[in-house]
Design a protein around this motif. Structure first.
Motif, PDB file in Angstrom:
ATOM      1  N   THR A  60      46.441  29.316  37.401  1.00 32.62           N
ATOM      2  CA  THR A  60      46.383  30.132  36.200  1.00 32.62           C
ATOM      3  C   THR A  60      45.134  31.001  36.207  1.00 32.62           C
ATOM      4  O   THR A  60      44.291  30.904  37.109  1.00 32.62           O
ATOM      5  CB  THR A  60      46.410  29.248  34.942  1.00 32.62           C
ATOM      6  N   LYS A  61      45.022  31.831  35.188  1.00 31.47           N
ATOM      7  CA  LYS A  61      43.845  32.664  34.962  1.00 31.47           C
ATOM      8  C   LYS A  61      43.110  32.154  33.731  1.00 31.47           C
ATOM      9  O   LYS A  61      43.554  31.215  33.058  1.00 31.47           O
ATOM     10  CB  LYS A  61      44.267  34.123  34.753  1.00 31.47           C
ATOM     11  N   ASP A  62      41.997  32.790  33.428  1.00 29.77           N
ATOM     12  CA  ASP A  62      41.286  32.540  32.174  1.00 29.77           C
ATOM     13  C   ASP A  62      42.059  33.252  31.065  1.00 29.77           C
ATOM     14  O   ASP A  62      41.948  34.465  30.899  1.00 29.77           O
ATOM     15  CB  ASP A  62      39.859  33.085  32.271  1.00 29.77           C
ATOM     16  N   ARG A  63      42.861  32.496  30.328  1.00 30.56           N
ATOM     17  CA  ARG A  63      43.717  33.089  29.299  1.00 30.56           C
ATOM     18  C   ARG A  63      43.071  33.051  27.913  1.00 30.56           C
ATOM     19  O   ARG A  63      43.716  33.327  26.915  1.00 30.56           O
ATOM     20  CB  ARG A  63      45.078  32.398  29.287  1.00 30.56           C
ATOM     21  N   TYR A  64      41.803  32.707  27.862  1.00 30.74           N
ATOM     22  CA  TYR A  64      41.090  32.649  26.591  1.00 30.74           C
ATOM     23  C   TYR A  64      40.117  33.815  26.476  1.00 30.74           C
ATOM     24  O   TYR A  64      40.141  34.566  25.508  1.00 30.74           O
ATOM     25  CB  TYR A  64      40.347  31.311  26.474  1.00 30.74           C
ATOM     26  N   GLN A  65      39.256  33.979  27.472  1.00 32.74           N
ATOM     27  CA  GLN A  65      38.290  35.072  27.446  1.00 32.74           C
ATOM     28  C   GLN A  65      38.684  36.220  28.372  1.00 32.74           C
ATOM     29  O   GLN A  65      38.043  37.264  28.356  1.00 32.74           O
ATOM     30  CB  GLN A  65      36.908  34.555  27.867  1.00 32.74           C
ATOM     31  N   SER A  66      39.717  35.996  29.186  1.00 31.73           N
ATOM     32  CA  SER A  66      40.187  37.010  30.139  1.00 31.73           C
ATOM     33  C   SER A  66      39.114  37.410  31.142  1.00 31.73           C
ATOM     34  O   SER A  66      39.047  38.572  31.569  1.00 31.73           O
ATOM     35  CB  SER A  66      40.707  38.248  29.395  1.00 31.73           C
ATOM     36  N   LYS A  67      38.261  36.473  31.519  1.00 30.74           N
ATOM     37  CA  LYS A  67      37.296  36.744  32.578  1.00 30.74           C
ATOM     38  C   LYS A  67      38.001  36.657  33.925  1.00 30.74           C
ATOM     39  O   LYS A  67      38.922  35.856  34.099  1.00 30.74           O
ATOM     40  CB  LYS A  67      36.146  35.739  32.519  1.00 30.74           C
ATOM     41  N   PRO A  68      37.604  37.468  34.902  1.00 33.32           N
ATOM     42  CA  PRO A  68      38.279  37.474  36.203  1.00 33.32           C
ATOM     43  C   PRO A  68      38.185  36.118  36.901  1.00 33.32           C
ATOM     44  O   PRO A  68      37.254  35.338  36.677  1.00 33.32           O
ATOM     45  CB  PRO A  68      37.523  38.542  36.992  1.00 33.32           C
ATOM     46  N   GLY A  69      39.149  35.844  37.767  1.00 30.27           N
ATOM     47  CA  GLY A  69      39.156  34.612  38.544  1.00 30.27           C
ATOM     48  C   GLY A  69      40.495  33.902  38.440  1.00 30.27           C
ATOM     49  O   GLY A  69      41.248  34.113  37.473  1.00 30.27           O
ATOM     50  N   ARG A  70      40.787  33.071  39.441  1.00 29.38           N
ATOM     51  CA  ARG A  70      41.998  32.249  39.435  1.00 29.38           C
ATOM     52  C   ARG A  70      41.597  30.794  39.610  1.00 29.38           C
ATOM     53  O   ARG A  70      40.668  30.479  40.346  1.00 29.38           O
ATOM     54  CB  ARG A  70      42.956  32.674  40.553  1.00 29.38           C
ATOM     55  N   PHE A  71      42.351  29.928  38.930  1.00 28.07           N
ATOM     56  CA  PHE A  71      41.982  28.520  38.891  1.00 28.07           C
ATOM     57  C   PHE A  71      43.202  27.656  39.190  1.00 28.07           C
ATOM     58  O   PHE A  71      44.324  27.993  38.813  1.00 28.07           O
ATOM     59  CB  PHE A  71      41.389  28.169  37.521  1.00 28.07           C
ATOM     60  N   ARG A  72      42.948  26.542  39.859  1.00 28.68           N
ATOM     61  CA  ARG A  72      44.026  25.660  40.270  1.00 28.68           C
ATOM     62  C   ARG A  72      43.737  24.235  39.832  1.00 28.68           C
ATOM     63  O   ARG A  72      42.596  23.758  39.928  1.00 28.68           O
ATOM     64  CB  ARG A  72      44.188  25.715  41.798  1.00 28.68           C
ATOM     65  N   LEU A  73      44.746  23.567  39.344  1.00 31.41           N
ATOM     66  CA  LEU A  73      44.681  22.139  39.049  1.00 31.41           C
ATOM     67  C   LEU A  73      45.556  21.410  40.054  1.00 31.41           C
ATOM     68  O   LEU A  73      46.707  21.796  40.284  1.00 31.41           O
ATOM     69  CB  LEU A  73      45.159  21.845  37.632  1.00 31.41           C
TER      70      LEU A  73
END
Length: 373
Positions: A60-73
């Motif tokens: 997913t992405k940062d869907r709260y502040q919309s800061k760049p980057g991708r994150f994985r769980l």
């Protein structure tokens, strides 16, 4: 000249646009170096049990502040622990926490937390009314101290201390929400300064933010007096809605949430540390906003915030109008989601895996003082 006109006027607070403009250069300087530097090396084993049987849970992405980057769980097939992989390092945590709880986000988040008196009061009432009230209570991850402020109405004679990394805890002391503000790392402070000082240690939605939950649990054991109680509340990674809504499930909260502990893992670890789990709750801690959160995050993904300081430049008028139109069109969906959350899902929160959070109460037995360190 009148007396009133002679008095100096308080400086006007800058507008949101002015605040964003002032923050933008620092964000752009950070982003110019790339977001890859914000992550540790990717793990090939589970940080909880060591198994190498990992499977991707979501990206997913940062869907709260919309800061760049991708994150994985990732999810461990053996112990079911869910964790961010690769995990943010210290620089990454600073970047993605910046202006979320403090700074630009302080007022907005403060308004959210300050309107939850009933929730905080239920959290405080963890013991039988006939039991002796605790003398000392440490709220770890207290933020601006909204929980201790309400808990004091349940235990007016208790001394409430608050611990947090951010300057919010110092604000909590200045406003009288906590008796003492403690700023810093809980594991480091618990070793000597806080050892054996508290009848109650609470961690409400704190462990999921920790880089090492086991270290935090050991710190809690050291800070507690024999017979004291540890209160923990965390998101439940086994909640059905987490699978149903995927990246749009509110409690995933990427990238701030680093670890998600299944309740069986937490109970086992507490027992190994010398605690006795006295209560486990699922219905009460569940904050039934799953549908509302999914709709809101979806709208935010379609029309992300336009006035964020991480953007290279402010948006044009047309883009701003488009976002307003999309949010306005989404109001009926938000209303329907809120209604279904309250009337349909809330009564079902205690059934199966419908709860999005759980709470555990554990007693620190006398034998725990000589347990593993």
């Amino acid at each position: 000249m009148s007396r009133e006109s002679a008095l100096p006027r308080a400086p006007e607070k800058p507008s949101r646009a002015e605040t964003v403009a002032a923050l933008r250069p620092r964000y752009q300087a950070d982003l110019a170096r790339g977001t890859e530097r914000f992550f540790e090396p990717r793990r090939t084993d589970c940080p909880w049990c060591g198994s190498t049987r990992l499977v991707r849970r979501l990206r997913t992405k940062d869907r709260y502040q919309s800061k760049p980057g991708r994150f994985r769980l990732d999810r461990c097939r053996d112990c079911r622990h869910v964790f961010q992989n690769p995990r943010l390092n210290d620089d990454g945590l600073e970047f993605y926490y910046r202006d979320f709880y403090d700074g630009m986000g302080e007022i907005e988040l403060g308004n959210v937390f300050s309107g939850r008196d009933k929730v905080y009061r239920r959290r405080a009432m963890f013991q039988e009314p006939s039991a002796a009230p605790p003398e000392t209570w440490l709220d770890v991850g207290t933020g601006h101290g909204h929980f201790p402020e309400v808990a004091r109405t349940v235990f007016p004679g208790t001394r409430f201390d608050g611990l947090d990394f951010t300057a919010g805890v110092e604000l909590a002391e200045r406003t009288g929400r906590v008796d003492r503000a403690i700023r810093g790392s809980f594991p480091e402070l618990a070793e000597e300064r806080l050892a054996g000082s508290y009848d109650v240690v609470s961690m409400f939605h704190y462990l999921e933010h920790s880089t090492d939950p086991r270290t935090e649990l050991r710190a809690a054991r050291r800070a507690l007096r024999p017979g004291g109680h540890l209160l923990i509340e965390v998101p439940d990674p086994e909640c059905w809605f987490g699978r149903l809504f995927g990246r749009f499930w509110l409690p995933w909260l990427q990238p701030q949430h680093l670890h998600f502990l299944p309740v069986a893992n937490l109970r086992e670890e507490l027992t190994a540390l010398g605690f006795t789990v006295t209560d486990e709750q699922h219905r009460g801690p569940s904050d039934t906003v799953d549908l509302l959160g999914a709709v809101w995050l979806t709208l935010n993904a379609i029309a992300p915030p336009d006035d964020a300081p991480a953007l290279a430049k402010p948006p044009g008028r047309l883009r701003w109008l488009l976002r307003c139109a999309i949010l306005l069109a989404g109001v009926p969906a938000l209303v329907v989601a809120t209604t279904l959350d309250r009337l349909l899902l809330k009564p079902l929160a205690g059934l199966g895996k419908m709860s999005n959070a759980y709470r555990v109460v554990a007693r620190c037995d006398d034998s725990a003082r000589s347990g593993p360190r």
